[in-house]
Write a protein that holds these residues in place. Structure first.
Motif, PDB file in Angstrom:
ATOM      1  N   LEU A  52       0.812  -1.217   0.000  1.00  0.00           N
ATOM      2  CA  LEU A  52       0.000   0.000   0.000  1.00  0.00           C
ATOM      3  C   LEU A  52       0.847   1.269   0.000  1.00  0.00           C
ATOM      4  O   LEU A  52       0.486   2.244  -0.687  1.00  0.00           O
ATOM      5  CB  LEU A  52      -0.976   0.001   1.178  1.00  0.00           C
ATOM      6  CG  LEU A  52      -2.292  -0.749   0.972  1.00  0.00           C
ATOM      7  CD1 LEU A  52      -3.214  -0.544   2.168  1.00  0.00           C
ATOM      8  CD2 LEU A  52      -3.005  -0.314  -0.314  1.00  0.00           C
ATOM      9  N   VAL A  97      -6.883  -2.079  -5.583  1.00  0.00           N
ATOM     10  CA  VAL A  97      -6.068  -3.105  -4.949  1.00  0.00           C
ATOM     11  C   VAL A  97      -6.991  -4.195  -4.416  1.00  0.00           C
ATOM     12  O   VAL A  97      -7.861  -3.920  -3.585  1.00  0.00           O
ATOM     13  CB  VAL A  97      -5.213  -2.525  -3.811  1.00  0.00           C
ATOM     14  CG1 VAL A  97      -4.337  -3.617  -3.193  1.00  0.00           C
ATOM     15  CG2 VAL A  97      -4.360  -1.368  -4.304  1.00  0.00           C
ATOM     16  N   GLY A 141      -2.394  -2.868   5.911  1.00  0.00           N
ATOM     17  CA  GLY A 141      -3.092  -1.597   6.064  1.00  0.00           C
ATOM     18  C   GLY A 141      -2.237  -0.467   6.584  1.00  0.00           C
ATOM     19  O   GLY A 141      -2.458   0.699   6.231  1.00  0.00           O
ATOM     20  N   PHE A 144      -4.554   4.093   4.184  1.00  0.00           N
ATOM     21  CA  PHE A 144      -5.818   4.628   3.674  1.00  0.00           C
ATOM     22  C   PHE A 144      -6.108   5.991   4.285  1.00  0.00           C
ATOM     23  O   PHE A 144      -6.568   6.912   3.590  1.00  0.00           O
ATOM     24  CB  PHE A 144      -6.972   3.663   3.980  1.00  0.00           C
ATOM     25  CG  PHE A 144      -6.890   2.362   3.244  1.00  0.00           C
ATOM     26  CD1 PHE A 144      -6.669   2.315   1.885  1.00  0.00           C
ATOM     27  CD2 PHE A 144      -7.037   1.152   3.912  1.00  0.00           C
ATOM     28  CE1 PHE A 144      -6.594   1.121   1.189  1.00  0.00           C
ATOM     29  CE2 PHE A 144      -6.968  -0.055   3.237  1.00  0.00           C
ATOM     30  CZ  PHE A 144      -6.741  -0.067   1.880  1.00  0.00           C
ATOM     31  N   ARG A 187     -13.309   1.331   0.522  1.00  0.00           N
ATOM     32  CA  ARG A 187     -13.024  -0.048   0.918  1.00  0.00           C
ATOM     33  C   ARG A 187     -14.284  -0.883   0.711  1.00  0.00           C
ATOM     34  O   ARG A 187     -15.380  -0.468   1.120  1.00  0.00           O
ATOM     35  CB  ARG A 187     -12.587  -0.102   2.376  1.00  0.00           C
ATOM     36  CG  ARG A 187     -11.273   0.635   2.643  1.00  0.00           C
ATOM     37  CD  ARG A 187     -11.031   0.888   4.133  1.00  0.00           C
ATOM     38  NE  ARG A 187     -11.999   1.820   4.679  1.00  0.00           N
ATOM     39  CZ  ARG A 187     -12.800   1.551   5.694  1.00  0.00           C
ATOM     40  NH1 ARG A 187     -12.795   0.359   6.266  1.00  0.00           N
ATOM     41  NH2 ARG A 187     -13.644   2.464   6.125  1.00  0.00           N
ATOM     42  N   VAL A 190      -7.402  -1.487   8.775  1.00  0.00           N
ATOM     43  CA  VAL A 190      -7.625  -0.923   7.439  1.00  0.00           C
ATOM     44  C   VAL A 190      -8.665   0.197   7.467  1.00  0.00           C
ATOM     45  O   VAL A 190      -9.456   0.354   6.543  1.00  0.00           O
ATOM     46  CB  VAL A 190      -8.039  -2.024   6.420  1.00  0.00           C
ATOM     47  CG1 VAL A 190      -6.868  -2.936   6.106  1.00  0.00           C
ATOM     48  CG2 VAL A 190      -9.218  -2.854   6.937  1.00  0.00           C
ATOM     49  N   LEU A 241      -8.397   5.558  -4.739  1.00  0.00           N
ATOM     50  CA  LEU A 241      -7.789   4.313  -4.284  1.00  0.00           C
ATOM     51  C   LEU A 241      -8.922   3.432  -3.784  1.00  0.00           C
ATOM     52  O   LEU A 241      -9.615   3.788  -2.827  1.00  0.00           O
ATOM     53  CB  LEU A 241      -6.774   4.566  -3.170  1.00  0.00           C
ATOM     54  CG  LEU A 241      -6.204   3.327  -2.458  1.00  0.00           C
ATOM     55  CD1 LEU A 241      -5.557   2.369  -3.444  1.00  0.00           C
ATOM     56  CD2 LEU A 241      -5.213   3.756  -1.380  1.00  0.00           C
ATOM     57  N   TYR A 243     -10.063  -0.398  -2.508  1.00  0.00           N
ATOM     58  CA  TYR A 243      -9.583  -1.655  -1.922  1.00  0.00           C
ATOM     59  C   TYR A 243     -10.737  -2.648  -1.888  1.00  0.00           C
ATOM     60  O   TYR A 243     -11.817  -2.341  -1.380  1.00  0.00           O
ATOM     61  CB  TYR A 243      -9.048  -1.403  -0.515  1.00  0.00           C
ATOM     62  CG  TYR A 243      -8.935  -2.642   0.346  1.00  0.00           C
ATOM     63  CD1 TYR A 243      -8.124  -3.712  -0.031  1.00  0.00           C
ATOM     64  CD2 TYR A 243      -9.632  -2.736   1.548  1.00  0.00           C
ATOM     65  CE1 TYR A 243      -8.027  -4.843   0.766  1.00  0.00           C
ATOM     66  CE2 TYR A 243      -9.533  -3.856   2.348  1.00  0.00           C
ATOM     67  CZ  TYR A 243      -8.731  -4.910   1.952  1.00  0.00           C
ATOM     68  OH  TYR A 243      -8.638  -6.032   2.741  1.00  0.00           O
TER      69      TYR A 243
END
Length: 381
Positions: free
Chosen positions: A18, A47, A94, A139, A151, A167, A196, A198
C-alpha cells in the motif's frame, strides 16, 4: 519443502504494497515500510486482496487461472509477516508496519494485564481498536492527501474491531458476491478522478480451510476469482492500475499428523494460555515455567516445529522491530510448525476449527509467500 522463509518488512514484503500504491498516486510518504517497488504513476488504483492466495499455490494451480497466470512473469513474490495469518497480515498491509510495530501479533494473543486471550480476527470483547493499534493507516494518509478512498467487503466488516484497527480510512461499501464487489469497485473508481479502491475477497481462504488447498473446490473458486479479475482489469478507466495480492498462503495439515494438547499432559504442563493457532502457537506460561516448557517441547518436537523463547523469536526478526508495549502480547514461547504438522487444543477450540484441513500461520514458503500481480494503468487503455 524448504525449512523456513523469514518474513521481510522492506520492499520485498506485504508491508510495502500500500505505501507503494499510495506513492504511485502521488501521496507523500509516511511511517510505513520503505519500498523498492517501482509502480508506474497512476491517477487511480484498485487493490484486491484475495485471502489465502499464496504465491506458490497460485503457481501450482495456475491452470485454473489463465488471466492471473499471465501476470505471474512480472509479479513480485512477497513475504507476508509473521505469523502468516489474516489478522496480522491485514494490519501489516493496512499500516505498512511490521507486526512488532502495529501490535496485531497473532490470531489469538494475550491482553496484557487481563489474563485472557483476544481473538484478533473476531475481536469479540476486544479493546478499543484505535488504542490497540493507534498508528495511521495508509488509507487514512491517502484520504488526507486528497485521494478518494473506498473499501469494499462484506457488510459485517464495516466498523468491526479488526477493520478499525488494520484498514480504517475513507468510506466503506458493503457487497456480498464477488461480482457485486467488482461492480462496486468499478463504480467507485469511475466516480473520482483520483481514487484508491480496496476490494477484499475471503472465499478462497474459507474453501481452503474446509476442503483443503489441493481440493477441486479450491480450484473452482480460483477459476471464479480469475474471471472476476479479468473483468475488473478490462473495465476500469485507462488511467487506473489494478493490483492483486494476498495475506498468506496455506498448507493441508492431515488430522492424523496432529497432536492434541487436550490429550497430552506432558506438552500441556506449565502453560496457562494456548494462543496463536494450530500452525503457529504462542504459549503463555505459568510464572517461572517457560524454560521447562521450552525444554520439553524441543525434546518432543524438534523435527516437527521450531521452538523459540520470545526473545529468540524477536531477535530472529520474525515480528520486525517490536515496540515495548507490544512485547507482552507475544507468547513466552513461539512455536511455528514445520512441513504440514499442527498442534491443536480440544479443551478450548471449537469443533469447527478442529475439523479444518487447510491451515496457515507458520514460516514455510507455502504460507509466507504471497504475490503482487499488476496490471499497470498504461495497459488498460
Amino acid at each position: 519443502m524448504e525449512e523456513v522463509l523469514p518474513p521481510r518488512y522492506d520492499g520485498e514484503g506485504l508491508a510495502a504494497v500500500l505505501p507503494a500504491v499510495a506513492r504511485s498516486l502521488g501521496v507523500p510518504g509516511g511511517a510505513g515500510a520503505p519500498t523498492g517497488m517501482d509502480l508506474p504513476e497512476a491517477r487511480r488504483a484498485v487493490v484486491v486482496l484475495v485471502d489465502g492466495l499464496g504465491y506458490d499455490l497460485l503457481r501450482q494451480r495456475s491452470g485454473h487461472a489463465p488471466f492471473l497466470r499471465g501476470l505471474l512473469p512480472a509479479a513480485y513474490r512477497l513475504t507476508a509477516g509473521f505469523p502468516s495469518t489474516t489478522a496480522t497480515s491485514m494490519a501489516t498491509f493496512g499500516t505498512g508496519l511490521p507486526p512488532g510495530a502495529h501490535g496485531l501479533v497473532g490470531y489469538e494473543v494475550l491482553v496484557p494485564g487481563e489474563d485472557r486471550l483476544l481473538n484478533e480476527l473476531s475481536w469479540e470483547d476486544g479493546p478499543d481498536p484505535l488504542r490497540w493499534q493507534p498508528s495511521e493507516t495508509v488509507f487514512e494518509r491517502a484520504q488526507a492527501a486528497g485521494v478518494d478512498v473506498t473499501r469494499i467487503g462484506p457488510g459485517f466488516f464495516d466498523g468491526s474491531g479488526l477493520t478499525n484497527a488494520a484498514v480504517r480510512g475513507g468510506s466503506f461499501r458493503a457487497a456480498t458476491s464477488l461480482d457485486d464487489r467488482v461492480d462496486a469497485a468499478l463504480a467507485a473508481v469511475r466516480a473520482s478522478r483520483r481514487a484508491l479502491v480496496y476490494l477484499y475477497w475471503g472465499e478462497l481462504d474459507k474453501v481452503g480451510h474446509v476442503h483443503g488447498c489441493q481440493s477441486w473446490e479450491w480450484g473452482d473458486e480460483l477459476e471464479a476469482i480469475d474471471g472476476a479479475m479479468a473483468r475488473l482489469a478490462a473495465s476500469v478507466p485507462p488511467d487506473t492500475a489494478v493490483l492483486v495480492t494476498a495475506d498468506h498462503g496455506m498448507v493441508d495439515a492431515p488430522h492424523a499428523l496432529r497432536i492434541d494438547l487436550g490429550h497430552d499432559a506432558e506438552l500441556a504442563a506449565g502453560i496457562r494460555h494456548v494462543g496463536g493457532e494450530a500452525r503457529s502457537l504462542q504459549l503463555y506460561c505459568e510464572p517461572g515455567a517457560a524454560a521447562d516448557v521450552v525444554q520439553t517441547w524441543r525434546a518432543r518436537l524438534s523435527e516437527r516445529a521450531w521452538v523459540l523463547e520470545r526473545d529468540e523469536a524477536v531477535a530472529q526478526g520474525w515480528f520486525g522491530p517490536v515496540a515495548e508495549h507490544v512485547l507482552p502480547r507475544i507468547g513466552d514461547v513461539v512455536v511455528p510448525m514445520r512441513d504440514n504438522f499442527a498442534i491443536v487444543d480440544s479443551r478450548t477450540a471449537r469443533p469447527q476449527l478442529l475439523a479444518l484441513l487447510g491451515l496457515h500461520g507458520s514460516l514455510t514458503p507455502e504460507e509466507v509467500s504471497v504475490p503482487l500481480l499488476r496490471v499497470p494503468a498504461r495497459d488498460n487503455a
